[in-house]
Design an enzyme around this catalytic site. Structure first.
Site, PDB file in Angstrom:
ATOM      1  N   ASP A  24     -12.863 -56.810 -36.400  1.00  0.00           N
ATOM      2  CA  ASP A  24     -13.432 -56.893 -37.755  1.00  0.00           C
ATOM      3  C   ASP A  24     -14.466 -55.803 -38.005  1.00  0.00           C
ATOM      4  O   ASP A  24     -14.868 -55.581 -39.136  1.00  0.00           O
ATOM      5  CB  ASP A  24     -14.141 -58.250 -37.955  1.00  0.00           C
ATOM      6  CG  ASP A  24     -13.202 -59.424 -37.752  1.00  0.00           C
ATOM      7  OD1 ASP A  24     -12.047 -59.297 -38.183  1.00  0.00           O
ATOM      8  OD2 ASP A  24     -13.611 -60.423 -37.159  1.00  0.00           O
ATOM      9  N   CYS A  37      31.659 -35.105 -32.144  1.00  0.00           N
ATOM     10  CA  CYS A  37      32.743 -34.870 -33.108  1.00  0.00           C
ATOM     11  C   CYS A  37      33.132 -33.398 -33.111  1.00  0.00           C
ATOM     12  O   CYS A  37      34.314 -33.038 -33.141  1.00  0.00           O
ATOM     13  CB  CYS A  37      32.305 -35.275 -34.516  1.00  0.00           C
ATOM     14  SG  CYS A  37      31.819 -36.990 -34.657  1.00  0.00           S
ATOM     15  N   ASP A  52     -12.755 -63.702 -42.114  1.00  0.00           N
ATOM     16  CA  ASP A  52     -11.791 -63.565 -41.013  1.00  0.00           C
ATOM     17  C   ASP A  52     -11.477 -65.006 -40.584  1.00  0.00           C
ATOM     18  O   ASP A  52     -12.266 -65.907 -40.841  1.00  0.00           O
ATOM     19  CB  ASP A  52     -12.463 -62.781 -39.874  1.00  0.00           C
ATOM     20  CG  ASP A  52     -11.607 -62.757 -38.629  1.00  0.00           C
ATOM     21  OD1 ASP A  52     -10.413 -62.489 -38.761  1.00  0.00           O
ATOM     22  OD2 ASP A  52     -12.132 -63.032 -37.536  1.00  0.00           O
ATOM     23  N   GLU A  71      -2.598 -78.557 -14.992  1.00  0.00           N
ATOM     24  CA  GLU A  71      -3.121 -77.398 -15.734  1.00  0.00           C
ATOM     25  C   GLU A  71      -4.454 -76.895 -15.177  1.00  0.00           C
ATOM     26  O   GLU A  71      -4.945 -75.858 -15.619  1.00  0.00           O
ATOM     27  CB  GLU A  71      -3.295 -77.766 -17.218  1.00  0.00           C
ATOM     28  CG  GLU A  71      -1.994 -77.824 -17.991  1.00  0.00           C
ATOM     29  CD  GLU A  71      -1.353 -76.453 -18.221  1.00  0.00           C
ATOM     30  OE1 GLU A  71      -1.799 -75.477 -17.596  1.00  0.00           O
ATOM     31  OE2 GLU A  71      -0.398 -76.373 -18.997  1.00  0.00           O
ATOM     32  N   THR A 104       0.826  -1.228   0.000  1.00  0.00           N
ATOM     33  CA  THR A 104       0.000   0.000   0.000  1.00  0.00           C
ATOM     34  C   THR A 104       0.854   1.270   0.000  1.00  0.00           C
ATOM     35  O   THR A 104       0.430   2.309  -0.494  1.00  0.00           O
ATOM     36  CB  THR A 104      -0.904   0.016   1.247  1.00  0.00           C
ATOM     37  OG1 THR A 104      -0.075  -0.201   2.406  1.00  0.00           O
ATOM     38  CG2 THR A 104      -1.943  -1.093   1.166  1.00  0.00           C
ATOM     39  N   CYS A 118      28.997 -40.955 -18.025  1.00  0.00           N
ATOM     40  CA  CYS A 118      29.992 -40.449 -17.062  1.00  0.00           C
ATOM     41  C   CYS A 118      30.731 -39.251 -17.650  1.00  0.00           C
ATOM     42  O   CYS A 118      30.928 -38.229 -16.985  1.00  0.00           O
ATOM     43  CB  CYS A 118      31.013 -41.530 -16.712  1.00  0.00           C
ATOM     44  SG  CYS A 118      30.279 -43.026 -16.038  1.00  0.00           S
ATOM     45  N   ASP A 140     -16.251 -61.796 -36.902  1.00  0.00           N
ATOM     46  CA  ASP A 140     -16.945 -61.972 -35.627  1.00  0.00           C
ATOM     47  C   ASP A 140     -16.395 -61.082 -34.530  1.00  0.00           C
ATOM     48  O   ASP A 140     -17.007 -60.952 -33.489  1.00  0.00           O
ATOM     49  CB  ASP A 140     -16.809 -63.429 -35.162  1.00  0.00           C
ATOM     50  CG  ASP A 140     -15.392 -63.713 -34.703  1.00  0.00           C
ATOM     51  OD1 ASP A 140     -14.465 -63.248 -35.385  1.00  0.00           O
ATOM     52  OD2 ASP A 140     -15.210 -64.364 -33.667  1.00  0.00           O
ATOM     53  N   CYS A 177      30.891 -45.268 -18.918  1.00  0.00           N
ATOM     54  CA  CYS A 177      30.114 -45.072 -20.156  1.00  0.00           C
ATOM     55  C   CYS A 177      30.104 -43.598 -20.520  1.00  0.00           C
ATOM     56  O   CYS A 177      30.630 -42.765 -19.794  1.00  0.00           O
ATOM     57  CB  CYS A 177      28.676 -45.564 -19.969  1.00  0.00           C
ATOM     58  SG  CYS A 177      27.845 -44.654 -18.673  1.00  0.00           S
TER      59      CYS A 177
END
Length: 1498
Positions: free
Chosen positions: A1303, A287, A1043, A1080, A14, A181, A1299, A178
């Site tokens: 499709d 490079c 199909d 199974e 203010t 680094c 089906d 690598c």
């Protein structure tokens, strides 16, 4: 210390007391260099040390004092410090440490360093806060060190100067593994003040650093590398670079524009030259940096700028110390020693700038003197300037930049033209400088224009060397520059068939120079590529994709476009709230447009999805204190249903029907009475007068008023509502047709009904006016009858159409509505997760999908393993293994593991959205077949109107020539009226009779009635046909596309063969089945379910043993322990003999008699008295699973597996207690009726094609079993559509039989889509014909029914037209001379007769019988045979050049003829495949692919 400047907006101040409070409070904080608060601008500009403070902490500090603080710009601007050198007198009262401390206490001084001899202090300060004079006054006795420029180059060895020059330091760095680094070290050290250049070599494990020793010490550099986690040691101690005085000046005073002393100096040392080399063989910025760091370390080189894009190096060097040839060899010697260096011209001091964009091939004749460098001009587009003050501020700031010669900014053209020296700056730098000022700047498409501008020699010489130290290109800056120049393009890619194509394109393009990232969307068939426009352009990217064997075209202006967000904002009370939201959002980076409506509480926001996402926008609004939510999208396809049309035609039909029935009743009554009268007239020789008297005595002929009979009055009353309400839509349609200058069925109907009604009404009025004795003949019965038949046809048509839109509603409902977004910490630790609307998922979000959940978006798996049901998209029943790196599809269902995925395609880009879009497009683009009647009426209407007009004029002329003819045939005309009136009335009646009798009623009925009966008959036979279109269309079909999964085959895997690998006396076969079936029984995998089902059936038992320690390895198999099978075996042993018989059949389920059947093994039938429970350890899976568990798969077993896989089956191995004991072949089996159906369709003259998303081996195997010779394998849903379209473009009509959801787009696109009733809802909705029974013979029946129906429709047209062709001339009075006159009632009768005959003809279709399978089988006996592989052509994806089958050599044919197994040809595993997929996960479960790893899995 890195100083930065930030502007913070401060609300709530203010008076000046507030300003002082903030300045004092914030100024005391650690790391604050300076703060300036402005009451007018309501902001605070703070310069601070970025290591000690952040913008957020500063904002919080102001906020804590009770003021509203907002960051005007989230990115703080770096403050470039200035440096001055102070000479400390030898007899100074203060020590160097005291001087440092004294200086550092002052605001604005950033750093103080002492030279090793304690004679020079280097003070780094911020010039906007403090200046050099003030610094000198702070320390008594020191003076400004201005001796520098007077030093000649020869005295560089002087001790006080060795500090000011640059030094090369070589460090041995250990611990690098690598390139990440090396970049870490380069990034960290490169940022330090005083470091000019650093190159780290991974191969040599060393770092070469060029630094200024007066700003940083070698020890400090070594220490910083060690802090980064590597060990460093000095290789050679620092040796000073021999630099020219110009370089020293430049290093000393980076900011000065060039003082008098410097000018003097330069005129004396004017011996540097510039040479431009062309360098071939550079691949990347590594490079560039390599060459720059090596060459700039040479003592004779003053500066070097290497450009990757231009393949050039511009070198400033001292010709007294080094020659051009030496420089050339030096560059070629830079590791990896593969660079080819050449001079573009014979002059060594030529400055050539080959710009990529330049339209001029050679800019200007090469300038032979360095005193005239080449200048370039660039035009930069600038948006956001509002007045001349903006123009001046841009011109002011940019003209101060190094290398800028002149700048002119145009407010009206929104651009700036800048002339600059390319040795010192580049357009991208200039553009970013303008952007940093808060304007939007982009480089104009115009090329940079090279200009040769001559300047006075010394001045130019200074300019060319006055490069700031920043011209030493640091890797960080290069990276920054690159991100600014990234562009984005979209390429339409065709020919992709599966995820492996996507991976192939992405992998190969990422390697290319200049491409930053690539994202390929398989369904949409488009690639989004981000690239560096300086290195590569979109057409080159498209060429790269083409080289990989795909079609590629660059999509023009196909920006993804802006994201659009609709929000509901609650809590707004007045216009200021609206303004607050709008202004805050518009300030937010990435928001392009925002509009908030207070009345509706809605906000409409456009944003750039690259920069900001919907969640961020919502968060901004929430931070302002409002609650906000997404406007809920309508997830139903309500815009596509035909409810409104259905309602209106139904109403039209009902209204017409209600009024038509009484009219027809009256008409029939009158016809009967009239015929009786005619008989009476003929037989009883009644006179005309008697006839008239008798006629008028009939009830309906009773006159209510003179000239108005009961019959006519009732007809009129019944006709009015029909004309008004029933015909309303016809009138609208006819009006539209006429407006477009066409005449359709509606025009004829409207014309006939209106004229009939108007004529009848007028003739009634005339008769009443004349008080006629004989009632006039009216045609009030025409409109109701016409409207009834036609509106019924239209109503039924729309009901059928409405059904198709339900397909989309179903499809859209597959989309997940919510997503769980997670935030990950280091090492992928879950930090938080939240549920959000699927519309709020942004690209790059990490989404968690729990078992059983739907994938909300397309993405890539980053963590977790699971099986995913993708039958939605691929149509294949087998779930697919997903592991990190695999892609997932929105709408597919996660089965057993929790996955974390990274969103790659969201919103409208997801595969599911693309399918919805395809179905929508196919439905909307499928033009309704122009009804034959419509076409006919196009010619018929004008013709009839013409005949009617000719009749009118002909009779008027005849009447005036010979009145007696008219008098003779115009019955009961009033003798009191004039002859002329009689003639005109007679002519009118004739012409109206023509119009009415030629009414297209029967034409209109010909099609709808036949279609109604045809569809009804179809439904009784289990064939639902949706409307007339497909029924009419099916007879034109030339190609039937099937199909595979669920259509030709059952769609669920079944065990086709079990081969026992151990003798029965070691492990009885039923015992093995019991063990395998039990193992199974815990598996949810379709293959596991198939095995359990088979074992239960063979053992004739509902329950099996107990399974424990059950473990599943997705993509490999299962392992578990099995117990409690003795009771089962005990029950089974009772039926030993039956079992023995079973074993024979069990070994060979298929009917391949050529393979030897193992003899039944006698099982010892004696039972143990006590059943002791034994535990078996079981392994079931593919080759890899067995190998992993140390079990050897013999060559013989491997061959058997290969043979199964070649036939498209999945081969699974079972081992009990470490012994391989069984080979189970599982396949999706062909439906029994498929072969007959295909044969019959071919007999009907149709071409039959198989199209599947499955791999080529399986497809070929299935095709050979059913006799199909043309196969398209590995086809995506979108490609199914494309393939159908391709066949249609060849002029063939296509029927598609499918089906699955995958499709549905093709079903919608085909001329006739036929869905199998057991298929998915979406397919059923998208199709035109639905076969309720899962029977392929119904495909034959539906086409046959269509042919019969169309034949019937043609017969109907003949009936209708014959009646018109005969009736019209009679009505026109052509045959009057021979006494053939058509009374109006005869017209009505003929009309009714034609309609009735058409309806009866249609009803004859009820007799239709479906062709029976037995008859067809009898007819086809001996003709059906399996196709050999060489007869089948297999196409991969949608390209037409199929892989086909190799033409067999003579030897192969002989082997074939001897019916030996063709397997011997394919002993090499890899030759089985006609195509090698790069990404096995998609198919590895569907079929055992090549190789050990991607084998079939359980």
């Amino acid at each position: 210390m890195e100083t930065k400047s930030i502007v913070i907006g401060v609300e709530g101040m203010t008076c000046n007391s507030c300003v002082q409070t903030i300045e004092q409070h914030v100024g005391k904080m650690n790391g604050i260099c300076n703060i300036k608060v402005s009451l007018e601008d309501k902001n605070a500009v703070i310069i601070y040390d970025s290591k000690l403070q952040t913008p957020a902490t500063l904002q919080e500090a102001i906020y804590d004092m009770g003021f509203e603080a907002t960051l005007a710009d989230a990115n703080p601007q770096p403050v470039l410090p200035d440096t001055i050198f102070l000479t400390i007198p030898t007899h100074s009262a203060l020590t160097s440490k005291q001087i440092c401390n004294m200086l550092l206490k002052n605001k604005g001084i950033v750093d103080v360093k002492m030279s090793s001899d304690q004679k020079t202090a280097v003070v780094t300060f911020i010039s906007s806060i403090i200046n050099g004079k003030q610094i000198i006054q702070m320390v008594p006795g020191v003076d400004l060190n201005i001796s520098a420029p007077e030093v000649t180059p020869g005295t560089c060895e002087d001790s006080s100067w060795s500090q000011a020059s640059s030094v090369v330091l070589r460090l041995k760095v250990e611990g690098m593994t690598c390139h990440s680094c090396t970049s870490t070290i380069e990034g960290r050290i490169g940022k330090l003040q005083g470091i000019q250049r650093i190159k780290v070599s991974l191969d040599n494990q060393e770092a070469v650093v060029v630094y200024q020793p007066h700003l940083i010490t070698a020890e400090e550099i070594k220490h910083q590398i060690e802090v980064a986690g590597f060990s460093a040691s000095f290789k050679k101690h620092p040796k000073p670079l021999k630099l020219s005085a110009i370089d020293l000046e430049r290093l000393r005073n980076p900011q000065t524009k060039g003082s008098e002393t410097a000018l003097k100096e330069i005129s004396t040392v004017n011996d540097t030259k510039t040479v431009v080399f062309r360098i071939d063989g550079m691949h990347c910025n590594s490079c560039v940096l390599n060459i720059q760091s090596t060459i700039s370390a040479l003592p004779s080189v003053t500066s070097i700028v290497v450009s990757l894009e231009k393949k050039s190096a511009i070198i400033n060097y001292n010709p007294n110390l080094i020659g051009v040839e030496v420089l050339r060899k030096a560059i070629e010697a830079v590791s990896p020693e593969t660079f080819k260096v050449s001079l573009p011209d014979k002059y060594e001091n030529v400055a050539l700038f080959p710009t990529l964009a330049s339209p001029l091939k050679s800019p200007h004749p090469a300038l032979k003197d360095t005193s005239q460098p080449l200048t370039q001009v660039v035009v930069i587009n600038i948006e956001g300037m509002t007045c001349n003050s903006c123009v001046q501020s841009i011109e002011g700031v940019i003209s101060q930049k190094a290398g800028v010669k002149s700048i002119h900014v145009s407010l009206s053209n929104h651009n700036g033209t800048i002339e600059y020296d390319p040795l010192q700056t580049c357009p991208e730098d200039l553009r970013s400088s303008i952007e940093d000022m808060g304007f939007d700047a982009s480089l104009s498409a115009q090329a940079e224009r090279p200009m040769a501008i001559a300047r006075p020699s010394p001045e130019v010489q200074l300019e060319s060397h006055k490069t700031e130290p920043s011209s030493k290109v640091s890797p960080a800056r290069l990276a920054r520059q690159e991100t600014k120049t990234i562009s984005k393009c979209y390429v339409q890619v065709t020919g992709m068939t599966c995820a492996s194509c996507v991976a192939n394109i992405e992998r190969n393009l990422r390697r290319e120079d200049g491409i930053h990232s690539i994202l390929v969307a398989l369904m949409a068939g488009k690639a989004e590529v981000r690239y560096n426009p300086a290195v590569i352009h979109p057409s080159a990217i498209a060429d790269l994709i083409r080289e990989l064997g795909f079609g590629a075209t660059v999509m023009e202006n196909c920006g993804e476009g802006d994201g659009i967000l609709e929000l509901v904002v609650r809590g707004m009370t007045c216009a200021s709230c609206v303004h607050k939201i709008e202004s805050t959002l518009m300030k937010t980076n990435g928001v392009l447009y925002c509009s908030v409506a207070l009345a509706t509480n809605k906000a409409h926001i456009k944003y750039d999805p690259e920069i900001i996402g919907p969640r961020d926008v919502i968060q901004v609004v929430k931070d302002l204190g409002f609650t906000t939510s997404l406007v809920k999208k309508d997830r139903t396809a309500s815009h596509l249903d035909h409810k409104q049309e259905i309602r209106q035609w139904k109403r039209s039909f009902v209204v017409s029907l209600v009024f038509c029935i009484p009219v027809m009743g009256l008409m029939i009554y009158m016809m009967v009475m009239d015929s009786q009268l005619a008989d009476a007239h003929a037989h009883h020789n009644m006179s005309n007068e008697e006839m008239e008297a008798l006629h008028s005595s009939m009830v309906l002929e009773y006159q209510l008023l003179p000239g108005l009979s009961v019959m006519n009055f009732l007809s009129f009353l019944l006709c009015v509502p029909v004309q008004m309400f029933g015909g309303w839509h016809f009138y609208i349609q006819a009006y539209k047709a006429l407006k477009h200058k066409t005449a359709n069925m509606d025009v004829l109907i409207v014309l006939a009904t209106t004229i009939a009604f108007a004529y009848s009404f007028v003739i009634l009025l005339v008769a009443m006016a004349e008080k006629a004795k004989v009632n006039p003949v009216t045609f009030f019965d025409t409109p109701p009858m016409l409207f009834v038949f036609i509106s019924l046809g239209r109503w039924l048509e729309h009901v059928a159409k409405g059904k198709t839109s339900e397909a989309l509603a179903r499809l859209i409902s597959l989309q997940a509505t919510e997503a769980t977004i997670v935030t990950l910490g280091p090492d992928n630790v879950l930090l938080s997760e939240e549920q959000v609307d699927v519309e709020l998922v942004q690209r790059g979000d990490i989404v968690k999908v729990i078992p059983g959940g739907k994938f909300p978006v397309d993405g890539r798996v980053i963590e977790g393993h699971s099986m995913v049901d993708e039958s939605l998209i691929t149509g294949e029943a087998m779930p697919v293994t997903k592991k990190p790196g695999n892609t997932v599809i929105a709408g597919s269902i996660n089965q057993n593991g929790s996955l974390l995925i990274s969103a790659t395609h969201v919103g409208a880009d997801t595969t599911l959205s693309q399918i919805v879009k395809l179905v929508e497009e196919a439905q909307t683009s499928k033009a309704p077949i122009q009804q034959f009647a419509d076409k006919l009426s196009g010619y018929f209407v004008p013709f009839i109107v013409a005949v009617s007009v000719v009749t009118l004029f002909a009779w008027i002329i005849i009447g005036f020539v010979d009145f007696e003819i008219v008098e003779k045939y115009f019955l009961g005309y009033n003798k009191s009226i004039s002859a002329a009136e009689v003639i005109i009335r007679f002519a009118f009646q004739a012409s109206i009779t023509v119009l009415c009798i030629a009414c297209p009623c029967s034409l209109g009925l010909a099609t709808p009635t036949a279609v109604m009966v045809g569809t009804g008959v179809g439904a009784q036979n289990g064939i639902l046909i949706k409307g007339g279109e497909p029924l009419e269309m099916a007879h034109k079909v030339k190609v039937v596309v099937f199909d595979k999964t669920g259509t030709i085959t059952h769609g669920t895997p079944e065990v086709t063969q079990v081969k026992f690998l151990v003798e029965g006396n070691q492990l009885p076969h039923h015992k093995m089945l019991a063990i395998v079936g039990t193992a199974e029984s815990n598996s949810e995998h379709p293959l596991g379910v198939a095995i359990t089902k088979y074992c239960k059936k063979e053992l004739d038992s509902e329950t099996l043993g107990t399974c424990t320690d059950f473990q599943v390895v997705p993509g490999c198999g299962i392992s578990c322990k099995v117990t409690n099978i003795e009771a089962l075996l005990y029950r089974t042993n009772i039926m030993v003999e039956e079992n023995n018989i079973k074993n024979v059949t069990l070994v060979k389920i298929e009917e391949n008699a050529d393979e030897s059947v193992q003899p039944a093994l006698i099982i010892d039938a004696e039972l143990p008295t006590t059943l002791t429970s034994q535990k078996y350890s079981v392994l079931i899976g593919n080759r890899e699973w067995m190998n992993r568990n140390g079990l050897l798969v013999t060559n013989e077993v491997d061959k058997a597996m290969m043979e199964h896989e070649r036939r498209g089956r999945t081969a699974v191995l079972a081992a009990v207690d470490g012994v391989l004991c069984g080979l189970i072949a599982i396949a999706d089996t062909v439906k029994p009726e498929a072969e007959l159906a295909v044969h019959t369709l071919k007999d009907m003259g149709l071409e039959v094609v198989l199209m599947t998303g499955d791999n080529s081996k399986t497809a070929r195997s299935i095709a050979s079993q059913v006799g199909i010779t043309k196969v398209f394998a590995e086809v995506l849903p979108s490609h199914k559509v494309a393939k159908v379209k391709q066949l249609q473009d060849e002029g063939k009509r296509v029927a598609m039989v499918g089906d699955g959801i995958n499709d549905s787009p093709a079903l919608a696109m085909a001329n006739v889509g036929i869905a199998i009733g057991t298929g998915t809802d979406v397919a059923i909705e998208a199709a035109d014909v639905v076969l309720i029974k899962d029977d392929l013979m119904d495909v034959v029946a539906s086409i046959d029914l269509s042919r019969k129906t169309v034949k019937r429709i043609r017969i109907n047209f003949v009936f209708a037209l014959i009646y018109n062709l005969i009736g019209v001339p009679i009505a026109a009075g052509v045959f009057l001379p021979i006494g053939l006159v058509l009374q109006p009632w005869m017209g009505s009768a003929a009309m009714a007769a034609s309609s009735v005959s058409v309806v009866l003809s249609s009803l004859l279709l009820k007799m239709y019988q479906k062709p029976s399978a037995e008859k067809l089988e009898f007819r086809a006996r001996g003709q059906m045979k399996h196709k050999s592989p060489s007869e089948i052509s297999v196409h991969i994806g949608i390209d037409d050049n199929g892989t086909g089958s190799p033409k067999l050599s003579l030897m192969d044919r002989i082997i074939n003829y001897s019916r030996a197994s063709i397997n011997s040809l394919f002993s090499d595993k890899r030759s089985v495949n006609s195509i090698v997929l790069n990404e096995p996960d998609k198919h590895s479960l569907l079929v055992g692919d090549f190789g050990e790893d991607d084998d079939t899995a359980l």
